[in-house]
Design an enzyme around this catalytic site. Structure first.
Site, PDB file in Angstrom:
ATOM      1  CG  HIS A   1      -0.172  -0.371   2.503  1.00 31.65           C
ATOM      2  ND1 HIS A   1      -0.180  -1.643   3.017  1.00 31.65           N
ATOM      3  CD2 HIS A   1       0.631   0.344   3.328  1.00 31.65           C
ATOM      4  CE1 HIS A   1       0.564  -1.695   4.112  1.00 31.65           C
ATOM      5  NE2 HIS A   1       1.085  -0.499   4.321  1.00 31.65           N
TER       6      HIS A   1
ATOM      7  CD  GLN B   1      -1.234   1.954   6.832  1.00 31.74           C
ATOM      8  OE1 GLN B   1      -2.131   1.609   7.602  1.00 31.74           O
ATOM      9  NE2 GLN B   1       0.036   1.614   7.029  1.00 31.74           N
TER      10      GLN B   1
ATOM     11  NE  ARG C   1       9.507  -5.514   8.968  1.00 30.55           N
ATOM     12  CZ  ARG C   1       8.237  -5.127   8.828  1.00 30.55           C
ATOM     13  NH1 ARG C   1       7.857  -4.388   7.811  1.00 30.55           N
ATOM     14  NH2 ARG C   1       7.342  -5.494   9.725  1.00 30.55           N
TER      15      ARG C   1
ATOM     16  CG  ASP D   1       4.935  -3.553   5.787  1.00 32.53           C
ATOM     17  OD1 ASP D   1       5.128  -3.894   6.964  1.00 32.53           O
ATOM     18  OD2 ASP D   1       3.915  -2.950   5.405  1.00 32.53           O
TER      19      ASP D   1
ATOM     20  CD  GLU E   1       5.153  -7.819   8.616  1.00 35.81           C
ATOM     21  OE1 GLU E   1       4.549  -7.776   9.702  1.00 35.81           O
ATOM     22  OE2 GLU E   1       4.670  -7.351   7.565  1.00 35.81           O
TER      23      GLU E   1
ATOM     24  CG  HIS F   1       7.320  -2.476  14.508  1.00 36.57           C
ATOM     25  ND1 HIS F   1       7.901  -3.537  13.827  1.00 36.57           N
ATOM     26  CD2 HIS F   1       6.292  -2.060  13.735  1.00 36.57           C
ATOM     27  CE1 HIS F   1       7.262  -3.718  12.694  1.00 36.57           C
ATOM     28  NE2 HIS F   1       6.281  -2.844  12.611  1.00 36.57           N
ATOM     29  CG  ASP F   2       3.758  -4.816  13.820  1.00 38.03           C
ATOM     30  OD1 ASP F   2       3.358  -3.644  13.940  1.00 38.03           O
ATOM     31  OD2 ASP F   2       4.065  -5.330  12.729  1.00 38.03           O
TER      32      ASP F   2
HETATM   33  C1  GLC Z   1       3.364  -4.527   8.862  1.00 45.26           C
HETATM   34  C2  GLC Z   1       4.024  -3.638   9.873  1.00 45.26           C
HETATM   35  C3  GLC Z   1       2.982  -2.981  10.704  1.00 45.26           C
HETATM   36  C4  GLC Z   1       2.062  -2.203   9.834  1.00 45.26           C
HETATM   37  C5  GLC Z   1       1.507  -3.059   8.704  1.00 45.26           C
HETATM   38  C6  GLC Z   1       0.936  -2.198   7.620  1.00 45.26           C
HETATM   39  O1  GLC Z   1       2.699  -5.576   9.445  1.00 45.26           O
HETATM   40  O2  GLC Z   1       4.915  -4.368  10.644  1.00 45.26           O
HETATM   41  O3  GLC Z   1       3.560  -2.155  11.676  1.00 45.26           O
HETATM   42  O4  GLC Z   1       0.997  -1.702  10.584  1.00 45.26           O
HETATM   43  O5  GLC Z   1       2.487  -3.817   8.078  1.00 45.26           O
HETATM   44  O6  GLC Z   1       1.972  -1.586   6.884  1.00 45.26           O
HETATM   45  C1  GLC Z   2      -1.550  -8.715  11.071  1.00 49.04           C
HETATM   46  C2  GLC Z   2      -0.798  -8.960   9.851  1.00 49.04           C
HETATM   47  C3  GLC Z   2       0.646  -8.611  10.025  1.00 49.04           C
HETATM   48  C4  GLC Z   2       0.807  -7.264  10.689  1.00 49.04           C
HETATM   49  C5  GLC Z   2      -0.040  -7.080  11.864  1.00 49.04           C
HETATM   50  C6  GLC Z   2       0.012  -5.670  12.333  1.00 49.04           C
HETATM   51  O1  GLC Z   2      -1.169  -9.644  12.024  1.00 49.04           O
HETATM   52  O2  GLC Z   2      -0.890 -10.303   9.439  1.00 49.04           O
HETATM   53  O3  GLC Z   2       1.249  -8.582   8.786  1.00 49.04           O
HETATM   54  O4  GLC Z   2       2.110  -7.136  11.149  1.00 49.04           O
HETATM   55  O5  GLC Z   2      -1.346  -7.417  11.548  1.00 49.04           O
HETATM   56  O6  GLC Z   2      -0.690  -5.553  13.510  1.00 49.04           O
END
Ligand code: GLC
Ligand code: GLC
Length: 646
Positions: A186, A254, A284, A286, A328, A392-393
């Site tokens: 996105h 997004q 990475r 994403d 990821e 960070h998630d």
């Molecule tokens: C990935 C990132 C997360 C973000 C999402 C959308 O999962 O780690 O922080 O919110 O993608 O870009």
């Molecule tokens: C979901 C997605 C993952 C992302 C996360 C963000 O688990 O599968 O890609 O990091 O949401 O919160």
């Protein structure tokens, strides 16, 4: 269809039309060689995805031109690295590898100031640095930078592209690989493409999924998972001005890119290679699971998503082969591994091991981690896990219900338990975490918290309870001991090496308070570092403990490129695995996930035979196998038992 013949014809026609005159003689030779090697694969992949598109061949031509232009723009130093990395494809498997992830502005003032932190990284042993998205993005909430408004522009608060370039050079000089985000599912709604689409430009409208007809949206919604249900229900956002629905898997700002349009693929390749040319070593990928949409499916992990990622990989092999991809995919373990291959992603986060470490810490039992990893840890030997305990998630419980079922564990109920445990709602829990994105429809929820807080340090300090404190330090070191020894790149989240706790200040920030992931993104000050370097402090014990393990890792190749075999320890509370290096060195790892003494069955020593003694790397002592007694470990103790090849 005779693909080979068609492919040859296509390449010849393309070569007769694209302009390669700007390439030097040597570059031209290299480019032709790589194109000849990788074009057939690229062609086959793109034919599979875009066969029905009228403009597919025109797009292929545009793509090759893009590759040539990007290769031309690639700095000499990066071209040199291309050569080196092609000769050393296993660089990411070395025992020297140690990763860290951080936000530029949470660890330094800006990109220029981050250079002053390089000595700190070096001293800790970091060789891989993932800087969280640092591109231009909307003011206010930008999903921590994951809403990109311009891939070629650094967020002015952090600096300039030139400063990023300088940093990349300085890191390279220090032996630290730079990892950047490739946010390609996105863009932000402020990206030039989105602005044009919004203004009615038909070409750019096709860069995204825009629908006037709500019934199409409803049809898709029937099978989609909601990623941020607390932010907004569903996966689409209504645009009042243009009276259209736009696909927004994550936040409303997004906008998901429309990869069924090959123009988008070519355009994003250009952006990707721009990032590659900045001097990064890994990108990475994403949210890569979401890039292909197919009505009637979950629109995650679609076969064509894989084709596209492989096509991106082929482009990289042609124009910037020093760079590797990191997947990821935080999805079901069966799906995670499908992204891992030298032709797709060479590196991948390991969300299963991550989730199962926390699971064992909550239950004090190791049956699920043993059962799952014994058949799920092995991946392509040229590829590498990135092992982390948290990022960070949020933390999601991505284990397989089948693996759990074999042990009589009901996956759904167990996830509810884990959520309660880590948000401190389960009686007797030591964890201090917060819930994330509770979905009222299915009860789903994820967990946020810093490593130390989830492991019990926050509670122990609050209650000033010496026993709780000991236990939490034990857990923190146990977690790190696994990341550092199980096989792959250990990835620390900046601040975890300092024992940092949850940061609740986000609750005071209007742009952040709705997103509890900020609780686990603390800003790191000099005082935090000083505290961790001051003997006698809890933070110092954690820091010293981690540093000790890092030192051992770096001096033993068996902790690098070696095979991992999960073993049965004979105890429900002990987790164990054996590492075997091709030179014959062996390492047996035993971890006690409980607060009580536990004994591994003597048969664990058989993994180290014919030796009768092993070197306990952590305690720096020789141990002699006792086949009558086995091996006893104290609360949260970890043993790294090493036997050098004869
Ligand atoms: C990935 C990132 C997360 C973000 C999402 C959308 O999962 O780690 O922080 O919110 O993608 O870009
Ligand atoms: C979901 C997605 C993952 C992302 C996360 C963000 O688990 O599968 O890609 O990091 O949401 O919160």
């Amino acid at each position: 269809m005779n693909l080979t013949l068609e492919c040859k014809r296509s390449l010849n026609r393309i070569l007769s039309r694209v302009d390669l005159s700007k390439l030097s003689k040597n570059d031209s030779k290299i480019f032709h060689e790589r194109l000849t090697q990788h074009f057939p694969r690229l062609f086959e992949l793109l034919v599979t995805v875009y066969n029905e598109r009228y403009d597919m061949h025109y797009q292929l031509e545009q793509l090759v031109q893009q590759l040539a232009d990007s290769f031309k723009a690639r700095p000499a130093a990066q071209k040199k690295k291309d050569k080196q990395r092609l000769n050393n494809p296993h660089w990411h498997q070395s025992e020297d590898m140690l990763g860290m992830a951080c936000y530029v502005d949470l660890i330094a003032e800006d990109l220029a100031d981050l250079q002053t932190k390089i000595p700190y990284f070096k001293d800790l042993g970091i060789t891989y640095l993932h800087l969280m998205p640092l591109y231009k993005s909307p003011e206010g909430d930008s999903d921590g930078g994951y809403a990109v408004s311009d891939y070629r522009c650094v967020n002015p608060k952090l600096g300039t592209v030139q400063e990023l370039n300088n940093l990349a050079k300085a890191l390279d000089k220090a032996g630290i690989s730079l990892v950047l985000d490739f946010v390609f599912n996105h863009t932000s709604d402020e990206h030039e493409w989105a602005l044009k689409a919004r203004a009615g430009d038909e070409d750019f409208a096709e860069y995204y999924y825009l629908f006037e007809d709500k019934s199409i949206v409803d049809e898709y919604e029937k099978t989609l998972r909601e990623i941020f249900p607390q932010v907004r229900r569903g996966s689409f956002t209504y645009l009042e001005d243009s009276k259209k629905w736009v696909w927004t898997t994550f936040n409303s700002f997004q906008w998901d890119l429309n990869y069924s349009n090959p123009t988008v693929f070519t355009a994003i390749v250009g952006e990707m290679l721009f990032l590659a040319n900045l001097g990064c070593d890994a990108l990475r990928l994403d949210a890569l699971a979401f890039i292909w949409k197919e009505m009637g499916t979950t629109c995650e992990n679609q076969p064509k998503a894989h084709k596209l990622i492989q096509a991106f990989n082929a482009c990289l092999q042609i124009a910037a082969p020093a760079v590797v991809f990191k997947s990821e995919a935080i999805v079901h373990p069966d799906e995670v591994v499908k992204y891992i291959a030298p032709e797709e992603c060479q590196l991948s986060y390991n969300p299963l091991t991550m989730a199962l470490i926390w699971n064992s810490l909550a239950t004090r039992k190791t049956r699920l981690i043993t059962q799952s990893l014994s058949h799920r840890f092995a991946i392509n030997p040229d590829c590498t896990w990135v092992n982390y305990a948290r990022c960070h998630d949020d933390i999601g419980w991505t284990f397989d219900d089948g693996d759990a079922g074999i042990l009589g564990i009901n996956g759904y109920d167990h996830r509810l338990f884990l959520n309660k445990f880590f948000t401190g709602q389960f009686e007797g829990s030591y964890a201090t975490g917060m819930g994330f994105q509770f979905n009222p429809e299915n009860g789903d929820c994820r967990v946020c918290g810093s490593l130390a807080s989830l492991a019990g340090l926050e509670q122990a300090l609050e209650q000033q309870d010496p026993h709780l404190l000991e236990m939490s330090i034990g857990r923190i070191l146990l977690i790190h001991s696994i990341l550092l020894s199980i096989g792959g790149i250990p990835l620390l989240y900046a601040g975890d090496e300092l024992g940092m706790l949850n940061d609740y200040s986000f609750l005071q920030d209007d742009h952040k308070k709705h997103d509890s992931r900020w609780v686990n993104r603390p800003a790191i000050s000099n005082e935090d570092v000083v505290l961790a370097h001051t003997p006698g402090t809890v933070q110092n014990r954690i820091n010293q403990g981690i540093r000790h393990l890092i030192k051992i890792r770096k001096t033993h190749p068996v902790l690098g490129r070696a095979k991992t075999q999960v073993i049965h320890t004979g105890s429900d509370h002990l987790f164990g695995y054996q590492r075997t290096h091709e030179n014959g060195d062996k390492l047996l790892v035993l971890c006690n996930f409980s607060e009580n003494e536990q004994t591994a069955h003597a048969s664990v020593f058989e993994h180290l035979l014919p030796a009768s003694q092993a070197y306990d790397l952590i305690n720096d002592e020789i141990i002699t196998f006792d086949f009558n007694l086995g091996k006893t470990l104290t609360a949260y103790q970890v043993s790294w038992l090493y036997v050098k090849a004869q």
